[in-house]
Design a protein around this motif. Structure first.
Motif, PDB file in Angstrom:
ATOM      1  N   LEU A   1       8.531   4.123   0.321  1.00  0.00           N
ATOM      2  CA  LEU A   1       8.789   3.017   1.236  1.00  0.00           C
ATOM      3  C   LEU A   1       9.500   3.461   2.506  1.00  0.00           C
ATOM      4  O   LEU A   1       9.189   2.991   3.602  1.00  0.00           O
ATOM      5  N   LEU A   2      10.495   4.354   2.389  1.00  0.00           N
ATOM      6  CA  LEU A   2      11.282   4.706   3.571  1.00  0.00           C
ATOM      7  C   LEU A   2      10.436   5.357   4.660  1.00  0.00           C
ATOM      8  O   LEU A   2      10.573   4.997   5.836  1.00  0.00           O
ATOM      9  N   PRO A   3       9.536   6.320   4.350  1.00  0.00           N
ATOM     10  CA  PRO A   3       8.669   6.838   5.425  1.00  0.00           C
ATOM     11  C   PRO A   3       7.774   5.751   6.023  1.00  0.00           C
ATOM     12  O   PRO A   3       7.502   5.764   7.230  1.00  0.00           O
ATOM     13  N   TYR A   4       7.322   4.834   5.177  1.00  0.00           N
ATOM     14  CA  TYR A   4       6.518   3.724   5.709  1.00  0.00           C
ATOM     15  C   TYR A   4       7.341   2.887   6.690  1.00  0.00           C
ATOM     16  O   TYR A   4       6.889   2.566   7.806  1.00  0.00           O
ATOM     17  N   TYR A   5       8.559   2.534   6.278  1.00  0.00           N
ATOM     18  CA  TYR A   5       9.393   1.720   7.166  1.00  0.00           C
ATOM     19  C   TYR A   5       9.780   2.490   8.426  1.00  0.00           C
ATOM     20  O   TYR A   5       9.952   1.887   9.496  1.00  0.00           O
ATOM     21  N   LEU A   6       9.922   3.814   8.339  1.00  0.00           N
ATOM     22  CA  LEU A   6      10.185   4.598   9.544  1.00  0.00           C
ATOM     23  C   LEU A   6       9.004   4.470  10.514  1.00  0.00           C
ATOM     24  O   LEU A   6       9.194   4.220  11.711  1.00  0.00           O
TER      25      LEU A   6
ATOM     26  N   SER B   1      -3.438   3.068  11.105  1.00  0.00           N
ATOM     27  CA  SER B   1      -4.248   2.109  10.347  1.00  0.00           C
ATOM     28  C   SER B   1      -3.534   1.608   9.097  1.00  0.00           C
ATOM     29  O   SER B   1      -3.931   0.595   8.517  1.00  0.00           O
ATOM     30  N   GLU B   2      -2.491   2.318   8.673  1.00  0.00           N
ATOM     31  CA  GLU B   2      -1.747   1.934   7.472  1.00  0.00           C
ATOM     32  C   GLU B   2      -0.456   1.203   7.815  1.00  0.00           C
ATOM     33  O   GLU B   2       0.355   0.928   6.936  1.00  0.00           O
ATOM     34  N   LEU B   3      -0.270   0.890   9.111  1.00  0.00           N
ATOM     35  CA  LEU B   3       0.918   0.181   9.568  1.00  0.00           C
ATOM     36  C   LEU B   3       0.529  -1.197  10.075  1.00  0.00           C
ATOM     37  O   LEU B   3      -0.581  -1.405  10.558  1.00  0.00           O
ATOM     38  N   PRO B   4       1.436  -2.169  10.010  1.00  0.00           N
ATOM     39  CA  PRO B   4       1.108  -3.516  10.501  1.00  0.00           C
ATOM     40  C   PRO B   4       0.849  -3.502  12.001  1.00  0.00           C
ATOM     41  O   PRO B   4       1.451  -2.703  12.737  1.00  0.00           O
ATOM     42  N   PRO B   5      -0.040  -4.373  12.496  1.00  0.00           N
ATOM     43  CA  PRO B   5      -0.338  -4.423  13.938  1.00  0.00           C
ATOM     44  C   PRO B   5       0.796  -5.104  14.698  1.00  0.00           C
ATOM     45  O   PRO B   5       0.915  -6.324  14.684  1.00  0.00           O
ATOM     46  N   LEU B   6       1.638  -4.326  15.348  1.00  0.00           N
ATOM     47  CA  LEU B   6       2.792  -4.845  16.096  1.00  0.00           C
ATOM     48  C   LEU B   6       2.567  -4.540  17.575  1.00  0.00           C
ATOM     49  O   LEU B   6       3.131  -3.601  18.131  1.00  0.00           O
ATOM     50  N   ARG B   7       1.739  -5.359  18.208  1.00  0.00           N
ATOM     51  CA  ARG B   7       1.320  -5.041  19.572  1.00  0.00           C
ATOM     52  C   ARG B   7       2.134  -5.781  20.623  1.00  0.00           C
ATOM     53  O   ARG B   7       2.195  -5.371  21.772  1.00  0.00           O
ATOM     54  N   THR B   8       2.740  -6.898  20.237  1.00  0.00           N
ATOM     55  CA  THR B   8       3.519  -7.675  21.200  1.00  0.00           C
ATOM     56  C   THR B   8       4.973  -7.720  20.757  1.00  0.00           C
ATOM     57  O   THR B   8       5.297  -7.478  19.586  1.00  0.00           O
ATOM     58  N   ALA B   9       5.846  -8.059  21.722  1.00  0.00           N
ATOM     59  CA  ALA B   9       7.268  -8.157  21.398  1.00  0.00           C
ATOM     60  C   ALA B   9       7.512  -9.224  20.330  1.00  0.00           C
ATOM     61  O   ALA B   9       8.346  -9.043  19.443  1.00  0.00           O
ATOM     62  N   ALA B  10       6.766 -10.327  20.397  1.00  0.00           N
ATOM     63  CA  ALA B  10       6.958 -11.401  19.408  1.00  0.00           C
ATOM     64  C   ALA B  10       6.570 -10.919  18.014  1.00  0.00           C
ATOM     65  O   ALA B  10       7.273 -11.182  17.032  1.00  0.00           O
ATOM     66  N   GLN B  11       5.436 -10.210  17.916  1.00  0.00           N
ATOM     67  CA  GLN B  11       5.022  -9.688  16.608  1.00  0.00           C
ATOM     68  C   GLN B  11       6.041  -8.703  16.061  1.00  0.00           C
ATOM     69  O   GLN B  11       6.399  -8.744  14.886  1.00  0.00           O
TER      70      GLN B  11
ATOM     71  N   ALA C   1       0.829  -1.205   0.000  1.00  0.00           N
ATOM     72  CA  ALA C   1       0.000   0.000   0.000  1.00  0.00           C
ATOM     73  C   ALA C   1       0.863   1.256   0.000  1.00  0.00           C
ATOM     74  O   ALA C   1       0.592   2.217  -0.723  1.00  0.00           O
ATOM     75  N   ALA C   2       1.939   1.241   0.795  1.00  0.00           N
ATOM     76  CA  ALA C   2       2.830   2.404   0.836  1.00  0.00           C
ATOM     77  C   ALA C   2       3.500   2.615  -0.511  1.00  0.00           C
ATOM     78  O   ALA C   2       3.625   3.751  -0.991  1.00  0.00           O
TER      79      ALA C   2
END
Length: 1009
Positions: free
Chosen positions: A617-622, A649-659, A559-560
């Motif tokens: 991509l770089l702003p997305y990865y930031l 909402s446009e970023l992956p859900p990274l809620r836990t340390a494992a994720q 998407a980015a």
């Protein structure tokens, strides 16, 4: 989902989880929804409590809101499933699914097993065999592809056992009716996955014996006996033993049964007709057809299954050049005798270079003419021709191969109504509107199949002469049959070329597609047709996705890159998946076939306005790395992100340390490639912040060389930006990276510049950071007095600046400096202070260096019991992947403490394990420390020769880095080991070198010892 009839709803769980509404594939959402649905489907019609659904969704670590999330998942499933409220029903204390006949493959499997049992009891073996064959065909792989979690895996195990039992009975029935040689391949395949199943082994031994392969049958018995003895400590069971004895006695009862071959059930494919089989327009069958054995077996098996009332339709889909037509033609020739009234072939030209797809009215004309209908009797419109065609083939047994279809509307008018006909279809994507079709998808050939195809087309002698080049050629051709045949044709036409020469020409991606073209065949032309079939937006998105540097593409980065919403990106990727322009090996992750990526990158133009893809991509990865670092490293210094990044909402859900760590593991290489390609052209503020985030990950995963490279990139970007505060931070981070690879003097230069900048800016935090890192660098460079001065100052500065976690680091490093100087009580006090501060911060991972420093100081004070207690408290199983070198040092120190306390066997095992781990880490700084400790452990264990070898390795590593403190330890260890080996002169020489170095370091002779 409007307009979908409920009886068209279908769920499949015997493999990947699937749901279908008519011809439309249902998407259930994320993994939580899938696990909830799968758990319910395993118990159709029964109440499954919410507590069990929670356990299934999260295994043993559910969040506090788990019950609420399960209810949300059920609500989402109801929304996505047509009339979902009637399918997933609330029934306290949980939920249940209500499904009818034919709506769940699990129910069908159980029903067919019941039919088979009843048929066996009534001695209706043909019916039993057919039912078992249909039941086994429902399985498409492990339940939920093996990713269902502990609860689902437990339920799946029971069904897998029923599947194996059914397979064993199926083979037994086929053996009883005279089959033997044709069973061997399938039996070997199943045994390779279940080697301890004695019944399967017995079936294979009997099939080999009846096929005249007596020696192989006896070898198979010996192999299974050896395996059972080694794995379980038992001999084969009575049934296998009797079978073995019978073969040795040449028992006639084991010979082929006298019964007639297995009769076909009433609905099976009819027996072959007379020699005159009617009209045949099939293309010739390739004599060098190679590979696709499993797909061919599956196609023939489906064709011979009992049919229903209508025409059986079997369709093969796959990307252009995957060999769909070749496979279908081979199958058609194999099946021809079963369809004596004719075998017709028609190229629908859906993807034929230079031609338009055949219209149904024209296709019907061709088919009717093949049956001898004269021109004057041909109706004018499509509907009348369809009616005439169906009348013409009514009550006939015919095979119709419709090749190269573009969509369902092209095919449906051509389908006969006769239940005695078989229609084979090939297409590049699944024709979702074609009801009743059974689909077989083609991917890449296996490496062994690719090598076989090249050997068949190029010649065995030529391929045998260059086996490595042949394997590389297959990979460069993407193991795509069309590309492999083109490559072989080029080599046949150029007898002076070696395979290696063509490999070298194909190694350059820009020219690879040009090389894979000969005569009228071209990989580019084949892919171009699939590309042109996309919508204008699809083509633009395809071109942009081709610029993605990752081997796998998720929906968020897509998407980015394309400048769309996540939903739009997912829809496009799914469209490309349907068209076989991308592949999917895991849920939510897509990838290009190598040749498709090359094709995408060769396409000119960019409908998105010419924006550089990495600029998106770089702003997305930031943004994504900021989210991940917030979870993984909450104690890091905060930095304002004055760069426009995507919304949450446009970023992956990274809620836990494992994720977060899993996401970093998957994406960091792609981020590095994007930085290497576009870092000097992108917004330098974005580059500085992104490299800083990446540095945290690289430190944690022990990737020091990459950390240095990213540090240099950050400094270069900060200088270009002209932001002195960011330059100070970047230089400090580069200094740490240079320390980790042993470039102490470079690190001192970097951090000294950072300190000058911090002073000029009045940046107290930056100066405190610089002074602390200078102390660390001076320490390991052997400048101990300067190290102590800097670190004592750093403790004060960091406390005053308010950066508590940094204060803990300075105390830990100060402990190490005191220990090197022999000031063990002060070293213990400093390390304990570091631990107390760390506990106040509350981030366990930050405690790793401090326990090691405290334990080392306690060992110096001859207190191994206290040292071991500290280490055991912090030696967590599974820590090898995070800060690997610190984990290795902890294990090595633990080994030394255990040995001093009398546990010699465990000490040796742990010491050697520590050395293995540190060798994997790539952090050369810690290797010499661990080798010196391991050397001492082996010397105390009575192996001075091994100790001498380890200390020499430590000396080499430490000398290469200029790590003088460890050089001193290595010389001392060499002296002790040489003395025990009786090498007096060498021992004296080593001690003299150690004495001189200790004096240079400001260490007294006693401390050096």
């Amino acid at each position: 989902m409007a307009g979908v009839e409920p009886d068209h709803l279908r769920f499949n769980i015997l493999g990947t989880l699937e749901g279908w509404a008519g011809g439309t594939r249902l998407r259930f959402g994320g993994s939580i929804q899938e696990r909830v649905l799968a758990t319910l489907l395993f118990e159709p019609g029964r109440i499954v409590p919410v507590t069990r659904l929670v356990e299934a969704a999260w295994d043993e670590e559910p969040p506090t809101s788990a019950a609420h999330q399960v209810r949300k998942a059920v609500s989402e499933l109801r929304r996505r499933i047509p009339r979902g409220a009637g399918v997933v029903v609330t029934d306290d204390p949980g939920y249940r699914v209500e499904l009818g006949d034919g709506q769940l493959d699990l129910n069908e499997f159980a029903d067919l097993l019941r039919v088979a049992r009843a048929a066996v009891s009534a001695d209706r073996t043909a019916e039993a065999e057919a039912a078992l064959r249909q039941a086994l065909a429902l399985w498409r792989g492990p339940v939920m592809a093996g990713r269902g979690g502990r609860v689902i895996e437990a339920a799946a195990t029971a069904w897998e056992e029923r599947r194996l039992t059914a397979a064993e009975q199926h083979f037994e029935l086929r053996l009883a009716h005279g089959e033997a040689a044709e069973l061997i391949g399938d039996l070997r395949d199943l045994i390779s996955r279940h080697p301890l199943r004695e019944t399967l082994r017995g079936h294979l031994i009997l099939a080999l014996y009846r096929s005249g392969r007596v020696a192989e049958a006896l070898e198979e018995y010996a192999a299974v006996r050896s395996l059972l003895v080694e794995e379980l400590g038992i001999e084969p069971g009575a049934q296998l033993a009797r079978l073995h004895e019978g073969i040795l006695r040449e028992d006639l009862e084991l010979a082929l049964p006298s019964a007639e071959p297995l009769p076909a059930p009433a609905t099976a494919v009819p027996e072959p007709g007379p020699a005159d089989r009617g009209v045949c327009t099939l293309p010739y069958d390739l004599t060098d057809f190679t590979g696709r054995d499993e797909e061919l077996r599956l196609l023939l098996e489906k064709a011979c299954e009992p049919g229903g009332e209508g025409t059986r339709i079997i369709a093969v889909d796959g990307m252009g050049g995957s060999g769909k037509t070749t496979l279908a033609v081979r199958a058609a020739h194999r099946l021809a005798d079963h369809y004596p009234d004719g075998q017709l072939f028609l190229d629908l030209r859906g993807f034929t270079p230079g031609e338009r797809p055949l219209q149904p009215v024209v296709a019907l004309e061709s088919l009717l003419r093949s049956l001898g209908v004269p021109d004057e009797q041909l109706p004018g419109d499509t509907e009348e021709r369809t009616a005439l065609w169906r009348v013409a083939v009514a009550r006939k047994r015919m095979l119709i191969l419709l090749d190269n279809a573009v969509d369902a509307s092209q095919v449906i008018p051509l389908l006969p109504a006769s239940s005695g006909c078989l229609v084979l279809i090939t297409s590049r994507g699944q024709l979702v509107d074609l009801d009743g079709a059974e689909w077989i998808g083609l991917g890449m050939l296996a490496p062994s199949e690719s090598a076989m195809l090249l050997a068949e087309t190029l010649g065995v002698e030529r391929t045998a002469a260059e086996p490595e080049a042949v394997a590389e050629l297959a990979e460069l051709c993407g193991r795509l049959p069309l590309a492999l045949r083109i490559a072989a044709a080029r080599l046949r036409n150029r007898p002076r070329w070696t395979v290696a020469h063509l490999v070298e020409r194909l190694s350059h991606e820009t020219g690879r597609l040009n090389e894979l073209s000969t005569g009228r065949r071209s990989v580019t032309a084949t892919l171009e047709l699939s590309y042109q079939a996309l919508s204008a937006g699809g083509r633009a998105g395809f071109r942009l996705l081709g610029q993605h540097l990752g081997t796998e593409i998720d929906v968020w980065s897509a998407a980015a890159l394309m400048g769309t919403s996540v939903r739009e990106a997912e829809d496009l990727l799914e469209d490309l998946l349907d068209a076989h322009m991308v592949q999917q090996y895991a849920l939510g992750l897509y990838s290009f076939h190598d040749l498709v990526r090359s094709f995408a990158r060769s396409l000119p133009g960019d409908d998105a306005g010419g924006e550089v893809p990495a600029g998106r991509l770089l702003p997305y990865y930031l943004g994504a790395t900021e989210t991940a670092c917030e979870v993984l490293f909450p104690d890091r210094l905060r930095m304002d992100v004055d760069v426009l990044v995507p919304s949450a909402s446009e970023l992956p859900p990274l809620r836990t340390a494992a994720q977060a760590m899993d996401w970093f593991d998957r994406e960091y290489h792609t981020i590095q490639l994007a930085m290497d390609r576009e870092g000097d052209l992108a917004d330098p503020a974005c580059v500085v912040r992104l490299t800083r985030n990446l540095a945290f990950y690289l430190y944690t995963r022990s990737k020091p060389d990459e950390q240095v490279s990213q540090g240099i990139t950050a400094v270069r970007a900060a200088r270009r930006l002209g932001d002195q505060r960011l330059l100070c931070l970047s230089l400090n981070n580069l200094g740490v990276a240079q320390w980790r690879v042993g470039r102490f003097r470079d690190g001192i230069d970097s951090v000294s510049e950072a300190r000058r900048i911090a002073r000029a800016l009045g940046d107290e935090v930056g100066e405190a950071m610089s002074v602390g890192r200078l102390g660390l660098l001076h320490l390991d460079n052997g400048e101990l007095a300067e190290a102590v001065r800097c670190l004592e100052q750093a403790v004060v500065l960091r406390r005053e600046s308010g950066y508590v976690a940094g204060e803990a680091d300075s105390w830990a490093n100060l402990s190490s400096a005191y220990r090197r100087l022999g000031r063990y009580p002060e070293a213990v006090a400093a390390a304990e202070k570091a631990l107390r501060v760390n506990r106040r911060v509350g981030v366990p991972d930050r405690e790793k260096p401090a326990p090691n420093d405290l334990a080392a100081a306690l060992l110096g004070m001859d207190e191994p019991e206290r040292a071991l207690a500290v280490l055991d408290e912090h030696l967590t199983p599974g820590d090898e992947a995070r800060q690997t070198e610190n984990h290795a040092l902890t294990l090595a120190l633990s080994a030394e403490a255990r040995q001093l306390l009398g546990d010699a066997e465990r000490a040796l095992r742990d010491a050697d394990r520590a050395r293995e781990i540190v060798g994997r880490s790539g952090v050369r700084l810690r290797a010499s420390e661990v080798e010196n400790i391991t050397g001492r452990v082996h010397r105390r264990a009575g192996d001075p020769a091994r100790a001498l070898s380890l200390h020499r390795l430590a000396l080499d590593h430490a000398t290469a880095l200029g790590y003088r403190a460890e050089i001193l330890d290595a010389l001392t260890g060499l002296a002790d080991a040489a003395e025990e080996l009786g090498e007096k002169e060498e021992a004296v020489a080593y001690r003299e070198r150690a004495r001189v170095l200790a004096a240079e370091l400001g260490i007294g002779e006693g401390a050096a010892e």
